[in-house]
Design a protein around this motif. Structure first.
Motif, PDB file in Angstrom:
ATOM      1  N   PRO A  83     -12.287  -2.992  -0.716  1.00 55.47           N
ATOM      2  CA  PRO A  83     -13.432  -3.449  -1.404  1.00 55.47           C
ATOM      3  C   PRO A  83     -14.592  -3.108  -0.307  1.00 55.47           C
ATOM      4  N   ARG A  84     -15.651  -2.658  -0.916  1.00 59.69           N
ATOM      5  CA  ARG A  84     -17.069  -2.539  -0.116  1.00 59.69           C
ATOM      6  C   ARG A  84     -18.186  -2.810  -0.919  1.00 59.69           C
TER       7      ARG A  84
ATOM      8  N   PRO B 104     -16.177   0.119  -4.247  1.00 58.51           N
ATOM      9  CA  PRO B 104     -15.046   0.103  -3.811  1.00 58.51           C
ATOM     10  C   PRO B 104     -14.133   1.369  -3.804  1.00 58.51           C
TER      11      PRO B 104
END
Length: 70
Positions: free
Chosen positions: A28-29, A33
């Protein structure tokens, strides 16, 4: 070359779509993601995630349902 094997927009050869896998390991970013691994083997995906400590991975099903976190 037959037009059946050429994309209309760029003149590139047709390539089949990527094979859809059952499970995705996602990092996850903020924003988008990143999918770091795709597989059809649930146990293999969990083992792969466990072997990378402290990374914050999520295991998701094909439909996006969260299955596990590591």
């Amino acid at each position: 070359m037959s037009r059946a094997f050429v994309k209309e927009d760029g003149g590139e050869r047709w390539t089949p779509p990527a094979e859809a896998h059952e499970y995705r390991v996602v990092l996850p970013r903020a924003g988008t993601p990143e999918v770091v691994r795709e597989t059809d083997d649930l146990i293999g995906a969990v083992i792969w995630m466990r072997a990378r400590p402290g990374a914050g991975f999520e295991l998701r099903a094909r439909d996006g349902q969260l299955l596990a976190c590591a």
